[in-house]
Scaffold this active site. Sequence first.
Site, mmCIF file in Angstrom:
data_model
loop_
_atom_site.group_PDB
_atom_site.id
_atom_site.type_symbol
_atom_site.label_atom_id
_atom_site.label_comp_id
_atom_site.label_asym_id
_atom_site.label_seq_id
_atom_site.Cartn_x
_atom_site.Cartn_y
_atom_site.Cartn_z
ATOM 1 N N ARG A 73 10.419 -0.700 66.819
ATOM 2 C CA ARG A 73 9.165 -0.040 66.407
ATOM 3 C C ARG A 73 8.061 -1.095 66.426
ATOM 4 O O ARG A 73 8.239 -2.167 65.851
ATOM 5 C CB ARG A 73 9.291 0.603 65.015
ATOM 6 C CG ARG A 73 10.186 1.842 65.028
ATOM 7 C CD ARG A 73 10.027 2.658 63.764
ATOM 8 N NE ARG A 73 8.846 3.506 63.807
ATOM 9 C CZ ARG A 73 8.425 4.211 62.754
ATOM 10 N NH1 ARG A 73 9.052 4.135 61.606
ATOM 11 N NH2 ARG A 73 7.349 4.980 62.855
ATOM 12 N N CYS B 154 2.467 10.697 53.315
ATOM 13 C CA CYS B 154 3.718 10.264 53.939
ATOM 14 C C CYS B 154 4.771 9.939 52.876
ATOM 15 O O CYS B 154 4.750 10.513 51.785
ATOM 16 C CB CYS B 154 3.476 9.068 54.862
ATOM 17 S SG CYS B 154 4.859 8.735 55.991
ATOM 18 N N ASP C 224 1.989 -0.109 56.499
ATOM 19 C CA ASP C 224 2.919 -0.656 57.499
ATOM 20 C C ASP C 224 2.481 -2.057 57.898
ATOM 21 O O ASP C 224 3.310 -2.909 58.195
ATOM 22 C CB ASP C 224 3.007 0.267 58.711
ATOM 23 C CG ASP C 224 3.714 1.569 58.331
ATOM 24 O OD1 ASP C 224 3.028 2.462 57.786
ATOM 25 O OD2 ASP C 224 4.936 1.646 58.518
ATOM 26 N N LYS D 130 4.284 -7.255 54.664
ATOM 27 C CA LYS D 130 3.574 -6.389 55.616
ATOM 28 C C LYS D 130 2.218 -6.959 56.022
ATOM 29 O O LYS D 130 1.426 -6.290 56.673
ATOM 30 C CB LYS D 130 3.418 -4.994 55.016
ATOM 31 C CG LYS D 130 4.765 -4.320 54.756
ATOM 32 C CD LYS D 130 4.592 -3.047 54.003
ATOM 33 C CE LYS D 130 5.899 -2.559 53.433
ATOM 34 N NZ LYS D 130 5.696 -1.564 52.384
HETATM 35 P P1 RI2 Z 1 7.382 1.679 52.301
HETATM 36 C C1 RI2 Z 1 6.062 4.515 56.595
HETATM 37 O O1 RI2 Z 1 6.180 4.534 57.992
HETATM 38 C C2 RI2 Z 1 4.762 5.128 56.108
HETATM 39 O O2 RI2 Z 1 3.659 4.875 56.942
HETATM 40 C C3 RI2 Z 1 4.661 4.451 54.779
HETATM 41 O O3 RI2 Z 1 3.391 4.544 54.197
HETATM 42 C C4 RI2 Z 1 5.052 3.026 55.148
HETATM 43 O O4 RI2 Z 1 6.109 3.179 56.083
HETATM 44 C C5 RI2 Z 1 5.437 2.130 54.028
HETATM 45 O O5 RI2 Z 1 6.635 2.546 53.424
HETATM 46 P P2 RI2 Z 1 7.283 5.471 58.766
HETATM 47 O O6 RI2 Z 1 8.543 4.602 58.838
HETATM 48 O O7 RI2 Z 1 7.709 0.339 52.900
HETATM 49 O O8 RI2 Z 1 7.473 6.752 58.067
HETATM 50 O O9 RI2 Z 1 6.415 1.547 51.144
HETATM 51 O O10 RI2 Z 1 6.679 5.630 60.146
HETATM 52 O O11 RI2 Z 1 8.601 2.481 51.975
#
Ligand code: RI2
Length: 309
Positions: free
Chosen positions: A62, A125, A196, A232
């Site tokens: 990714r 999300c 992210d 991040k």
């Molecule tokens: P945590 C997710 O990406 C969302 O964009 C979410 O806000 C971010 O990761 C952070 O998530 P996806 O994997 O690390 O759904 O806080 O594309 O769990």
Amino acid sequence: MTTKTKQKINEIAGKIKTMEIRGALDIAIAAASAMKEVALESPDSELISNLNSAGDKLKSARPTAVSLPNAVNYIIHLAKINKNNKIKLSSEIEKFIKNQENSLKKIAEFGSSMIENNDTILTHCNSDTVVEILKKAHDCGKKINVVCTETRPRKQGYITANALSKHGIPTTLIIDSAVHLIMKKLKVDKVIVGADTVCSDGDVINKIGTSQIALCAKEMNIQFIVATQSIKFSTESVSGTIVKIEERDTSEIAGADELPGVKIMNPAFDITDSGYVDVIVTEFGVIPPQAAYGLLKEKFGWKLNRDES
Ligand code: RI2
């Protein structure tokens, strides 16, 4: 690398790509654990080359969440400085993973202290980091209501809504396009989202739709909070590298024959300008987005001062 380990790396990379493992923190932890296996089974002479090739495979799964390359690069950095001591290397990798898990608890402490009794909070999300903050606020006795966006096309909002509701938090699910209306109707007090990637200028890359929510919040003078681990933060953005926004398969939106002749686009993330972000909650405390560069310099000095990638 043994065939078994190669298969394991392919399997983890595949799960990250298909989003069976998802969430920016979880993909970093999964990659770090897989890299540990590679490190432990590699003879000293092949350690770095094996980690480089496993790391490349994992990083390509990714492209947007910088937590993934940051975790992989850090493990390779650890391997370079502990290359003759597997026991130390293994415990350093374990420590790194534990730190990520602990950072979640610290962010929950800092973030929940910003929530007031009777707050209505909107989130987008599914961010484990945000979910931890909201659970912590509830566990501290604060009465909160949470509005979750559905988050098309993958509907990660369902995961958030389920987790919060099961925890006893009054939760409302809305479609993404209802944000502006519902912010007014339910008198939303705060928006809290995950991230992210955080760029050195404080811009935040998060799930597609986040920047529209930030615009609505700004218009209505609603506080916009980002909750994220320092893993991040993007070191590459310091040198001006633009973060690649993942374009996912269009089949997530519509079937091949549903809209003949129509071009479909499916970007998975967008960029919220730092001017729309009030604060960023990290494991080191709550910072304004303008402090992103300082945090990067302080915490990623090993990466910024030397070419270790
Ligand atoms: P945590 C997710 O990406 C969302 O964009 C979410 O806000 C971010 O990761 C952070 O998530 P996806 O994997 O690390 O759904 O806080 O594309 O769990």
